[in-house]
Scaffold this motif. Structure first.
Motif, PDB file in Angstrom:
ATOM      1  N   LEU A 118       0.947  -1.281  -0.071  1.00  0.00           N
ATOM      2  CA  LEU A 118       0.044   0.029  -0.110  1.00  0.00           C
ATOM      3  C   LEU A 118       0.997   1.158   0.152  1.00  0.00           C
ATOM      4  CD1 LEU A 118      -3.001   0.846   0.176  1.00  0.00           C
ATOM      5  CD2 LEU A 118      -2.718   1.005   2.766  1.00  0.00           C
ATOM      6  N   GLN A 119       0.519   2.097  -0.721  1.00  0.00           N
ATOM      7  CA  GLN A 119       1.371   3.603  -1.042  1.00  0.00           C
ATOM      8  C   GLN A 119       0.913   4.284   0.266  1.00  0.00           C
ATOM      9  OE1 GLN A 119       0.587   5.756  -4.246  1.00  0.00           O
ATOM     10  NE2 GLN A 119       1.522   7.674  -3.457  1.00  0.00           N
ATOM     11  N   MET A 120       1.868   4.434   1.114  1.00  0.00           N
ATOM     12  CA  MET A 120       1.593   5.162   2.486  1.00  0.00           C
ATOM     13  C   MET A 120       2.421   6.464   2.579  1.00  0.00           C
ATOM     14  SD  MET A 120       0.952   1.942   4.844  1.00  0.00           S
ATOM     15  CE  MET A 120       0.528   2.917   6.325  1.00  0.00           C
ATOM     16  N   GLY A 123       3.761   6.340   7.422  1.00  0.00           N
ATOM     17  CA  GLY A 123       3.385   5.085   8.148  1.00  0.00           C
ATOM     18  C   GLY A 123       3.056   5.090   9.666  1.00  0.00           C
ATOM     19  N   GLY A 124       2.531   4.016  10.012  1.00  0.00           N
ATOM     20  CA  GLY A 124       1.976   3.806  11.449  1.00  0.00           C
ATOM     21  C   GLY A 124       0.569   3.481  11.449  1.00  0.00           C
ATOM     22  N   ARG A 126      -2.068   4.927  12.458  1.00  0.00           N
ATOM     23  CA  ARG A 126      -3.148   5.771  12.344  1.00  0.00           C
ATOM     24  C   ARG A 126      -3.472   5.886  10.709  1.00  0.00           C
ATOM     25  NH1 ARG A 126      -2.559  12.355  12.967  1.00  0.00           N
ATOM     26  NH2 ARG A 126      -4.249  13.064  11.867  1.00  0.00           N
ATOM     27  N   SER A 127      -2.230   5.626   9.929  1.00  0.00           N
ATOM     28  CA  SER A 127      -2.625   5.766   8.365  1.00  0.00           C
ATOM     29  C   SER A 127      -3.381   4.585   8.231  1.00  0.00           C
ATOM     30  CB  SER A 127      -1.082   5.376   7.698  1.00  0.00           C
ATOM     31  OG  SER A 127      -0.351   6.456   7.917  1.00  0.00           O
ATOM     32  N   TYR A 128      -3.259   3.329   8.834  1.00  0.00           N
ATOM     33  CA  TYR A 128      -4.029   2.038   8.271  1.00  0.00           C
ATOM     34  C   TYR A 128      -5.505   2.243   8.959  1.00  0.00           C
ATOM     35  CZ  TYR A 128      -0.362  -0.966   6.947  1.00  0.00           C
ATOM     36  OH  TYR A 128       0.628  -1.505   6.201  1.00  0.00           O
ATOM     37  N   LEU A 129      -5.678   3.085  10.079  1.00  0.00           N
ATOM     38  CA  LEU A 129      -7.064   3.157  10.617  1.00  0.00           C
ATOM     39  C   LEU A 129      -7.701   4.270   9.613  1.00  0.00           C
ATOM     40  CD1 LEU A 129      -9.253   3.259  12.770  1.00  0.00           C
ATOM     41  CD2 LEU A 129      -7.835   5.029  13.802  1.00  0.00           C
ATOM     42  N   ARG A 142      -1.981  12.287   4.727  1.00  0.00           N
ATOM     43  CA  ARG A 142      -2.154  10.926   4.406  1.00  0.00           C
ATOM     44  C   ARG A 142      -3.327  10.807   2.917  1.00  0.00           C
ATOM     45  NH1 ARG A 142      -1.274  11.148   9.159  1.00  0.00           N
ATOM     46  NH2 ARG A 142      -0.130   9.462  10.493  1.00  0.00           N
ATOM     47  N   ALA A 143      -3.682  11.995   2.212  1.00  0.00           N
ATOM     48  CA  ALA A 143      -4.591  11.780   1.543  1.00  0.00           C
ATOM     49  C   ALA A 143      -4.368  11.434   0.009  1.00  0.00           C
ATOM     50  CB  ALA A 143      -4.907  13.429   1.115  1.00  0.00           C
ATOM     51  N   THR A 144      -3.090  11.409  -0.119  1.00  0.00           N
ATOM     52  CA  THR A 144      -2.640  10.799  -1.517  1.00  0.00           C
ATOM     53  C   THR A 144      -2.172   9.536  -1.336  1.00  0.00           C
ATOM     54  OG1 THR A 144      -0.173  11.511  -1.008  1.00  0.00           O
ATOM     55  CG2 THR A 144      -1.464  13.009  -2.277  1.00  0.00           C
ATOM     56  N   GLY A 145      -2.111   8.835  -0.124  1.00  0.00           N
ATOM     57  CA  GLY A 145      -1.690   7.448  -0.198  1.00  0.00           C
ATOM     58  C   GLY A 145      -3.016   6.286  -0.186  1.00  0.00           C
TER      59      GLY A 145
END
Length: 261
Positions: A118-120, A123-124, A126-129, A142-145
């Motif tokens: 996944l493009q992130m 990291g972390g 919070r990003s997955y959430l 994180r909007a572009t990931g």
């Protein structure tokens, strides 16, 4: 003797009186245009050749999807209000809407993570959430990931949250008034939504050099419900006068009737 029919639809039980099969065709057309639009970028068809301007604007399919959502989801609320019936169940509405989006989205997201990564940008956990809850469009970092195309689902979710509140407010403004007056209030509400959206987009574009497809660095307002409410508001049904003894829904177009909708 007329028989009263229930006012139901996207937020409740489906029946022939509130089903629009022609919208399946519109969805197919919209999906094809979006696929062609995205395919034209890596193949350079969006840039080179006489058809480049047409491929560039095939993202109009996204607007078509939003228009369909605006009509189908708001229609049961306004139809119930004009017919003097209780509003559709908000709990059922949210359950159906969330089940329509998240299971398939989660499957796609998990598959991308498992097989491609996944493009992130950040990291972390919070990003997955944020990516799993479709909240990334409200986080500039994180909007572009995640899945790039998922911003449309984020708009849909914000529309789902907004719609029952808007329907409740419009019902409160028009309750106890004659049908003609209630229809005018609905039309005024749609005009206000459209005007606010256009003004908001104009302000954002003016402040950020007018780059329509870029992600704004301050809260990503271009991918917000405020920015896109003009699309969904253009399709909101304003309703028609109920016939005596029959709970009528908003008038349907001749094309819908001819297609068996």
């Amino acid at each position: 003797m007329s028989v009263e029919s229930p006012v139901v639809g996207a937020a409740g039980v489906r029946d022939p009186a509130t089903t629009f099969p022609c919208f399946d065709g519109l969805r197919a057309i919209a999906a094809i245009t979006v696929v062609l639009h995205h395919a034209s970028f890596p193949t350079a068809k969006m840039i080179n050749g006489r058809l480049a301007p047409y491929f560039t604007h095939l993202d109009i399919g996204v607007a078509v999807f939003f228009l369909i959502s605006g009509f189908l989801l708001y229609r049961p609320f306004v139809a119930a209000a004009l017919a003097g019936h209780s509003a559709p169940s908000v709990r059922r509405f949210f359950r159906r809407r969330l089940l329509r989006i998240f299971p398939a989205y989660w499957l796609a997201l998990v598959c991308v993570i498992a097989f491609f990564g996944l493009q992130m940008p950040v990291g972390g956990a919070r990003s997955y959430l944020e990516y799993f809850t479709l909240l990334q469009v409200y986080d500039p970092a994180r909007a572009t990931g995640g899945l790039a195309q998922a911003w449309t689902l984020s708009i849909e979710l914000s529309f789902y949250a907004f719609l029952p509140l808007y329907a409740w407010a419009m019902r409160g403004l028009s309750i106890g008034r004659p049908t003609e007056r209630r229809v005018r209030i609905e039309l005024a509400g749609l005009a206000a939504l459209y005007a606010v959206s256009v003004a908001f987009r104009g302000l954002v574009f003016a402040l950020d050099s007018g780059a329509v497809h870029a992600v704004v660095s301050t809260g990503c307002p271009r991918t917000s419900i405020t920015s896109h409410s003009a699309w969904v508001s253009r399709s909101r049904p304003s309703g028609s006068r109920p016939e005596r003894g029959v709970a009528r829904s908003p008038t349907r177009s001749a094309s819908s009737r001819s297609c068996g909708g």
